[in-house]
Design a protein around this motif. Structure first.
Motif, PDB file in Angstrom:
ATOM      1  N   TYR A  78       0.821  -1.199   0.000  1.00 31.14           N
ATOM      2  CA  TYR A  78       0.000   0.000   0.000  1.00 31.14           C
ATOM      3  C   TYR A  78       0.860   1.256   0.000  1.00 31.14           C
ATOM      4  O   TYR A  78       1.999   1.240   0.468  1.00 31.14           O
ATOM      5  CB  TYR A  78      -0.898   0.030   1.249  1.00 31.14           C
ATOM      6  N   LEU A  79       0.282   2.321  -0.506  1.00 30.72           N
ATOM      7  CA  LEU A  79       0.900   3.634  -0.392  1.00 30.72           C
ATOM      8  C   LEU A  79      -0.168   4.593   0.122  1.00 30.72           C
ATOM      9  O   LEU A  79      -1.086   4.934  -0.611  1.00 30.72           O
ATOM     10  CB  LEU A  79       1.461   4.124  -1.726  1.00 30.72           C
ATOM     11  N   GLN A  80      -0.040   4.972   1.380  1.00 26.77           N
ATOM     12  CA  GLN A  80      -0.946   5.949   1.963  1.00 26.77           C
ATOM     13  C   GLN A  80      -0.391   7.332   1.683  1.00 26.77           C
ATOM     14  O   GLN A  80       0.746   7.637   2.061  1.00 26.77           O
ATOM     15  CB  GLN A  80      -1.069   5.739   3.471  1.00 26.77           C
ATOM     16  N   MET A  81      -1.178   8.152   1.014  1.00 28.49           N
ATOM     17  CA  MET A  81      -0.731   9.479   0.609  1.00 28.49           C
ATOM     18  C   MET A  81      -1.602  10.526   1.294  1.00 28.49           C
ATOM     19  O   MET A  81      -2.815  10.577   1.050  1.00 28.49           O
ATOM     20  CB  MET A  81      -0.820   9.629  -0.911  1.00 28.49           C
ATOM     21  N   ASN A  82      -0.987  11.312   2.145  1.00 26.68           N
ATOM     22  CA  ASN A  82      -1.684  12.374   2.862  1.00 26.68           C
ATOM     23  C   ASN A  82      -1.147  13.739   2.449  1.00 26.68           C
ATOM     24  O   ASN A  82      -0.069  13.835   1.859  1.00 26.68           O
ATOM     25  CB  ASN A  82      -1.516  12.197   4.377  1.00 26.68           C
ATOM     26  N   SER A  83      -1.886  14.772   2.757  1.00 26.64           N
ATOM     27  CA  SER A  83      -1.474  16.153   2.455  1.00 26.64           C
ATOM     28  C   SER A  83      -1.033  16.280   1.001  1.00 26.64           C
ATOM     29  O   SER A  83       0.025  16.834   0.694  1.00 26.64           O
ATOM     30  CB  SER A  83      -0.338  16.592   3.396  1.00 26.64           C
ATOM     31  N   LEU A  84      -1.845  15.761   0.115  1.00 21.49           N
ATOM     32  CA  LEU A  84      -1.489  15.743  -1.301  1.00 21.49           C
ATOM     33  C   LEU A  84      -1.393  17.143  -1.869  1.00 21.49           C
ATOM     34  O   LEU A  84      -2.134  18.057  -1.476  1.00 21.49           O
ATOM     35  CB  LEU A  84      -2.499  14.913  -2.082  1.00 21.49           C
ATOM     36  N   LYS A  85      -0.464  17.296  -2.806  1.00 22.46           N
ATOM     37  CA  LYS A  85      -0.212  18.569  -3.465  1.00 22.46           C
ATOM     38  C   LYS A  85      -0.421  18.405  -4.968  1.00 22.46           C
ATOM     39  O   LYS A  85      -0.279  17.298  -5.488  1.00 22.46           O
ATOM     40  CB  LYS A  85       1.226  19.006  -3.213  1.00 22.46           C
ATOM     41  N   PRO A  86      -0.680  19.498  -5.680  1.00 26.10           N
ATOM     42  CA  PRO A  86      -0.809  19.393  -7.142  1.00 26.10           C
ATOM     43  C   PRO A  86       0.432  18.768  -7.792  1.00 26.10           C
ATOM     44  O   PRO A  86       0.309  18.069  -8.795  1.00 26.10           O
ATOM     45  CB  PRO A  86      -1.010  20.845  -7.571  1.00 26.10           C
ATOM     46  N   ASP A  87       1.612  18.995  -7.212  1.00 23.87           N
ATOM     47  CA  ASP A  87       2.843  18.411  -7.762  1.00 23.87           C
ATOM     48  C   ASP A  87       2.882  16.891  -7.639  1.00 23.87           C
ATOM     49  O   ASP A  87       3.734  16.243  -8.247  1.00 23.87           O
ATOM     50  CB  ASP A  87       4.069  18.990  -7.060  1.00 23.87           C
ATOM     51  N   ASP A  88       1.983  16.316  -6.857  1.00 18.19           N
ATOM     52  CA  ASP A  88       1.915  14.851  -6.741  1.00 18.19           C
ATOM     53  C   ASP A  88       1.139  14.217  -7.904  1.00 18.19           C
ATOM     54  O   ASP A  88       1.085  12.989  -8.015  1.00 18.19           O
ATOM     55  CB  ASP A  88       1.243  14.449  -5.427  1.00 18.19           C
ATOM     56  N   THR A  89       0.553  15.045  -8.749  1.00 19.92           N
ATOM     57  CA  THR A  89      -0.200  14.539  -9.891  1.00 19.92           C
ATOM     58  C   THR A  89       0.716  13.756 -10.834  1.00 19.92           C
ATOM     59  O   THR A  89       1.750  14.264 -11.269  1.00 19.92           O
ATOM     60  CB  THR A  89      -0.865  15.695 -10.654  1.00 19.92           C
ATOM     61  N   ALA A  90       0.344  12.515 -11.106  1.00 17.12           N
ATOM     62  CA  ALA A  90       1.164  11.638 -11.942  1.00 17.12           C
ATOM     63  C   ALA A  90       0.444  10.301 -12.101  1.00 17.12           C
ATOM     64  O   ALA A  90      -0.549  10.032 -11.417  1.00 17.12           O
ATOM     65  CB  ALA A  90       2.534  11.415 -11.309  1.00 17.12           C
ATOM     66  N   VAL A  91       1.004   9.479 -12.972  1.00 18.07           N
ATOM     67  CA  VAL A  91       0.621   8.068 -13.003  1.00 18.07           C
ATOM     68  C   VAL A  91       1.547   7.337 -12.036  1.00 18.07           C
ATOM     69  O   VAL A  91       2.767   7.477 -12.123  1.00 18.07           O
ATOM     70  CB  VAL A  91       0.733   7.470 -14.418  1.00 18.07           C
ATOM     71  N   TYR A  92       0.962   6.595 -11.135  1.00 22.36           N
ATOM     72  CA  TYR A  92       1.725   5.866 -10.121  1.00 22.36           C
ATOM     73  C   TYR A  92       1.808   4.401 -10.519  1.00 22.36           C
ATOM     74  O   TYR A  92       0.790   3.765 -10.827  1.00 22.36           O
ATOM     75  CB  TYR A  92       1.072   6.021  -8.754  1.00 22.36           C
ATOM     76  N   TYR A  93       3.032   3.887 -10.493  1.00 16.11           N
ATOM     77  CA  TYR A  93       3.288   2.506 -10.904  1.00 16.11           C
ATOM     78  C   TYR A  93       3.844   1.709  -9.723  1.00 16.11           C
ATOM     79  O   TYR A  93       4.710   2.188  -8.980  1.00 16.11           O
ATOM     80  CB  TYR A  93       4.315   2.453 -12.032  1.00 16.11           C
ATOM     81  N   CYS A  94       3.388   0.485  -9.611  1.00 15.08           N
ATOM     82  CA  CYS A  94       3.930  -0.443  -8.634  1.00 15.08           C
ATOM     83  C   CYS A  94       5.061  -1.239  -9.290  1.00 15.08           C
ATOM     84  O   CYS A  94       4.968  -1.589 -10.478  1.00 15.08           O
ATOM     85  CB  CYS A  94       2.832  -1.390  -8.164  1.00 15.08           C
ATOM     86  N   ASN A  95       6.091  -1.502  -8.526  1.00 21.71           N
ATOM     87  CA  ASN A  95       7.243  -2.248  -9.031  1.00 21.71           C
ATOM     88  C   ASN A  95       7.609  -3.336  -8.041  1.00 21.71           C
ATOM     89  O   ASN A  95       7.572  -3.122  -6.831  1.00 21.71           O
ATOM     90  CB  ASN A  95       8.428  -1.313  -9.240  1.00 21.71           C
ATOM     91  N   ALA A  96       7.980  -4.507  -8.581  1.00 29.50           N
ATOM     92  CA  ALA A  96       8.461  -5.607  -7.745  1.00 29.50           C
ATOM     93  C   ALA A  96       9.815  -6.053  -8.272  1.00 29.50           C
ATOM     94  O   ALA A  96       9.971  -6.278  -9.467  1.00 29.50           O
ATOM     95  CB  ALA A  96       7.466  -6.768  -7.772  1.00 29.50           C
ATOM     96  N   LEU A  97      10.767  -6.170  -7.363  1.00 33.44           N
ATOM     97  CA  LEU A  97      12.111  -6.610  -7.733  1.00 33.44           C
ATOM     98  C   LEU A  97      12.312  -8.036  -7.252  1.00 33.44           C
ATOM     99  O   LEU A  97      12.320  -8.294  -6.041  1.00 33.44           O
ATOM    100  CB  LEU A  97      13.159  -5.691  -7.109  1.00 33.44           C
ATOM    101  N   VAL A  98      12.460  -8.958  -8.206  1.00 35.08           N
ATOM    102  CA  VAL A  98      12.690 -10.360  -7.891  1.00 35.08           C
ATOM    103  C   VAL A  98      14.081 -10.704  -8.403  1.00 35.08           C
ATOM    104  O   VAL A  98      14.299 -10.734  -9.609  1.00 35.08           O
ATOM    105  CB  VAL A  98      11.625 -11.261  -8.551  1.00 35.08           C
TER     106      VAL A  98
END
Length: 114
Positions: A78-98
Motif C-alpha cells: 500500500y501507499l498511503q498518501m496524505n497532504s497531497l499537493k498538485p505536484d503529486d499529480t502523476a501516473v503511479y506505478y507499482c514495481n516488484a524486484l525479484v
C-alpha cells in the motif's frame, strides 16, 4: 509476477488517497517492492520502497506525507498518501524486484487539484 494497482483518482489539495498493489504471488519471494510515479514530460521517479525485511525508503518530496506498507497475507503493498499537493499529480506505478528482474503494474492515475 503480475501486479495490479488500484486506488487512484481525483482529489483536492490537502486530501488523501491510498493506493494498493496486489501481486500474483507471495511477496515473501520478492526482494523489494516500490511505488514510482511519472508526470507528463518528466522521467519516472521512485516515490517509496519497502524491502522484504520491512526497510523503507522515501523520496525527499514525500517524506512525512506518504507511507508505504505491506500485508504479506494479502500479497499487497500500500501507499498511503496524505497532504497531497498538485505536484503529486502523476501516473503511479507499482514495481516488484525479484532477484535482478523488475516487474511493473499498469499504473493508476492520481490527480490533485488546487
Amino acid at each position: 509476477v503480475q501486479l495490479v494497482e488500484s486506488g487512484g483518482g481525483l482529489v483536492q489539495a490537502g486530501g488523501s488517497l491510498r493506493l494498493s498493489c496486489a501481486a500474483s504471488e507471495s511477496i515473501f519471494s520478492i526482494n523489494a517492492m516500490g511505488w514510482y510515479r511519472q508526470a507528463p514530460g518528466k522521467q519516472r521517479e521512485l516515490v517509496a520502497a519497502i524491502t522484504s525485511g520491512g526497510t523503507t525508503n522515501y523520496a525527499d518530496s514525500v517524506k512525512g506525507r506518504f507511507t508505504i506498507s505491506r500485508d504479506n497475507a494479502k500479497n499487497t503493498v500500500y501507499l498511503q498518501m496524505n497532504s497531497l499537493k498538485p505536484d503529486d499529480t502523476a501516473v503511479y506505478y507499482c514495481n516488484a524486484l525479484v532477484t535482478v528482474i523488475g516487474y511493473w503494474g499498469q499504473g493508476t492515475q492520481v490527480t490533485v487539484s488546487s
